[in-house]
Design an enzyme around this catalytic site. Structure first.
Site, PDB file in Angstrom:
ATOM      1  N   LEU C   6      -1.131   7.764 -10.975  1.00  0.00           N
ATOM      2  CA  LEU C   6      -1.246   6.545 -11.792  1.00  0.00           C
ATOM      3  C   LEU C   6      -0.365   5.401 -11.278  1.00  0.00           C
ATOM      4  CD1 LEU C   6      -1.459   8.019 -15.408  1.00  0.00           C
ATOM      5  CD2 LEU C   6      -3.173   7.971 -13.598  1.00  0.00           C
ATOM      6  N   LYS C   7       0.458   5.700 -10.278  1.00  0.00           N
ATOM      7  CA  LYS C   7       1.317   4.671  -9.651  1.00  0.00           C
ATOM      8  C   LYS C   7       2.003   3.805 -10.715  1.00  0.00           C
ATOM      9  CE  LYS C   7      -1.183   4.739  -5.281  1.00  0.00           C
ATOM     10  NZ  LYS C   7      -1.660   3.988  -4.116  1.00  0.00           N
ATOM     11  N   HIS C  90       5.636  10.024  -0.914  1.00  0.00           N
ATOM     12  CA  HIS C  90       4.425   9.185  -0.909  1.00  0.00           C
ATOM     13  C   HIS C  90       4.677   7.975  -0.010  1.00  0.00           C
ATOM     14  CE1 HIS C  90       1.269   6.458  -2.246  1.00  0.00           C
ATOM     15  NE2 HIS C  90       0.632   7.541  -2.637  1.00  0.00           N
ATOM     16  N   GLU C 138      -2.404  11.105   4.060  1.00  0.00           N
ATOM     17  CA  GLU C 138      -2.991   9.844   3.583  1.00  0.00           C
ATOM     18  C   GLU C 138      -2.665   8.712   4.555  1.00  0.00           C
ATOM     19  OE1 GLU C 138      -3.313   9.343  -0.965  1.00  0.00           O
ATOM     20  OE2 GLU C 138      -1.178   9.395  -0.524  1.00  0.00           O
ATOM     21  N   ILE C 143      -5.193   3.286   2.155  1.00  0.00           N
ATOM     22  CA  ILE C 143      -4.883   3.413   0.719  1.00  0.00           C
ATOM     23  C   ILE C 143      -5.298   2.147  -0.027  1.00  0.00           C
ATOM     24  CG2 ILE C 143      -2.992   3.569  -0.971  1.00  0.00           C
ATOM     25  CD1 ILE C 143      -1.559   5.491   0.870  1.00  0.00           C
ATOM     26  N   ALA C 199      -6.105   7.250  -6.638  1.00  0.00           N
ATOM     27  CA  ALA C 199      -5.391   6.460  -7.634  1.00  0.00           C
ATOM     28  C   ALA C 199      -6.312   5.396  -8.225  1.00  0.00           C
ATOM     29  CB  ALA C 199      -4.161   5.809  -7.007  1.00  0.00           C
ATOM     30  N   SER C 200      -6.431   4.265  -7.548  1.00  0.00           N
ATOM     31  CA  SER C 200      -7.116   3.116  -8.145  1.00  0.00           C
ATOM     32  C   SER C 200      -8.573   3.398  -8.494  1.00  0.00           C
ATOM     33  CB  SER C 200      -7.003   1.891  -7.239  1.00  0.00           C
ATOM     34  OG  SER C 200      -7.493   2.180  -5.951  1.00  0.00           O
TER      35      SER C 200
END
Lengths: 221, 221, 221, 221
Positions: C6-7, C90, C138, C143, C199-200
């Site tokens: 969810l950053k 990360h 990643e 990203i 995530a997004s």
């Protein structure tokens, strides 16, 4: 290979560094061993200009391309000044793993030799995967103590060599921390290391030549 | 005072830096203005040895005492190499406030002149309280753009001078960011600045001498 | 395993995070897949209290023992709040390699599952040597782009699996960056990944349930 | 104001923090004083939900806007969880001056109260210029020692109040470091401080209620 890291010691900036270089040149000549000196960045130019057999390394490079970076260590500038290699990820200047990878790649492109430091054999094996020229395993808790890794913890030397070569047989293995006399060097080599890293044992020595000579004798079988 | 920051630009390491110094010396001689060059650390020694009127500064110092710090910039080493001052807290090398205070105090003890950079007039006033020799206000969003702080945002120059002098009248005020020609310099001084900081306008110039001369003319009333 | 990070997105703090959890629970129930949510630290407690099948992870832990550390993320506190695992290193929170090793060791001692992120397959193989539970490769340049690593750069997935398993067959391999639909997930698994990180694509989705369901379908053969 | 910083102490995560809150509520009720508790981020939600008179603060916020920041402390998330303020720049989490300015501005926009820490009166005056609600001067060398700044170095308290108010009369002044009993609090207030910051004296106390009560009595004239 005998790597002498001058850190930020006051005794070996400027004139002190030049004297240390002179002593190291004499020993390198007499004993035919490979000696590296890693001075303050500001001393690279002068030392490199006067070095013959001894190699001058940087203590660190920043993983950047030329550009708008104020206060950084540009790898190209380090090379231009005469350094032929660099330490990377010393325990006093620990780096993000992505930056270690970048720094190694930039150094390789510029023809700079890389010594990546690691705090133990496991991290040593991890960074060996990034393909540097050397990995130097130095347990931080022994640095500057005079208690030598090779005398007090031979298993670290043995395991480092084993684990690093297993991951990447092209990488040469150095060890450091607490190394201060002939015996420490001898044992490090006996247990499989291909060289040693040290600092205060030389920079704080009363007589640079005598101390470097003693350490060089540890390389003679 | 005209401060030329060479950052990590490739054009001005080694030989390029020496040529820039030569051009700056000529202008300093002809126009009687104060010029500072801040090169890569590895170039301080050679430039300082050849500098006459021009002053050589470091781009940064680490707030440390001599000791076991690998890869750091020891203030004593910077001085030994011939620098007479240093930038501190450039927006590309931002520092913790406690470290800015330490760096200023170490520099003062060593007799190094300090230019502390700030991103705006409020931070400029804050760091003025720490008693550096100069505060240089440089809005980071204009750095390297060629849009000059003094032309595009005169209020920043005016407010910086006002707010910094109010907090500490002993501090001299420089401005920077986007300054690239005579007019930009002239306006900065008109609005109360005592000098300017710039980088790419000079380091990327086709002719160092012509560009520095043009900027110097901005100082002539 | 489907890991939803969810950053610091505003849509999924507090109530938004609870709604996302509810949607994820429904999908986990319907499709029998393993879902992990990594929220802001402040949301761990509430989400963990309400989680059933879904696992709550921290986005980061600091490599510290309990003590006088203000503003740090104490691993014990993360566990106490209900997290059962954590991301480490990360690309938006890169860590020194020595700290990655420490964080993994602390997490293992506390029984927290570790997902160590890596920017490419080489760093992936390096960190695999440190013995985490998962390595997530990643490429940072993808990203948040919507260009999926598994669709645009299948060789990264294939090489990551190969190189990581070679170094440490116990480590499970995840991939991430740009993954946003069923096809991206499907391909990642086809090329050998054991799960994905994203995530997004979820946090910015109009309908959390529909998007998570679509991604879950990528896991069904 | 009595600020209790729970740092990363093991005794006051989870249940321990709730017990400490309960004790603090009782004292706040009995003595009518302002008490702030700054717990681990993961404990903010639960403590804030149960707090009545006591205020819950974060130990730190990152100077970021919502977005793709993994492992960061989003100010909005801290607020959403129930915190009404935050420490900034604690000596154990020192910040760049540009980030202190950003964090203060974000906090103000969100309605979070700010306590900016400083290592001495000079830095205290500098950060006062950035317009926080409170400045807390804490000499790092006394933190955790039990030797109170107000008892051992009253001049620091006196000078801090004088210098900070001179720069910005709107800022309230706290002091901290080594404060552990009624007398320490009393003296801090006598010398002009408007409150105190402490940590281990409370978190390591055998009886939270007795210790907080004792400290509260220092506020009674």
């Amino acid at each position: 290979m005998l790597v002498i890291n001058l850190k930020s010691y006051i005794e070996t900036i400027g004139k002190g560094g030049s004297e240390l270089l002179e002593a190291a040149e004499k020993v390198a000549e007499e004993y035919g061993i490979n000696i590296v000196i890693a001075p303050q960045f500001t001393d690279i130019y002068l030392l490199a200009k006067n070095a013959k057999k001894v190699k001058i390394f940087a203590q660190h490079i920043d993983p950047i391309e030329p550009g708008a970076y104020t206060g950084y260590i540009l790898p190209e500038a380090v090379k231009e000044a005469g350094a032929v290699g660099t330490l990377i990820n010393h325990s006093e200047k620990p780096m993000k793993i992505i930056d270690i990878e970048k720094a190694i790649n930039i150094a390789r492109r510029l023809g700079l030799i890389t010594i990546v430091c690691a705090n133990d054999e496991i991290v040593g094996a991890a960074v060996a995967k990034l393909n540097p020229d050397y990995v130097a395993v130095e347990p931080p808790e022994l640095i500057g103590t005079g208690i030598s890794v090779s005398t007090a913890k031979p298993e670290i030397v043995i395991n480092s060599v084993k684990m690093i070569k297993e991951v990447n047989p092209n990488v040469k293995v150095l060890v450091g921390a607490g190394i201060s006399n002939r015996e420490d060097v001898k044992k490090a080599l006996e247990y499989g290391a291909e060289g040693v890293l040290l600092a205060s044992a030389v920079t704080k020595a009363k007589n640079f030549y005598e101390k470097i000579k003693e350490l060089a004798e540890g390389f003679i079988r």
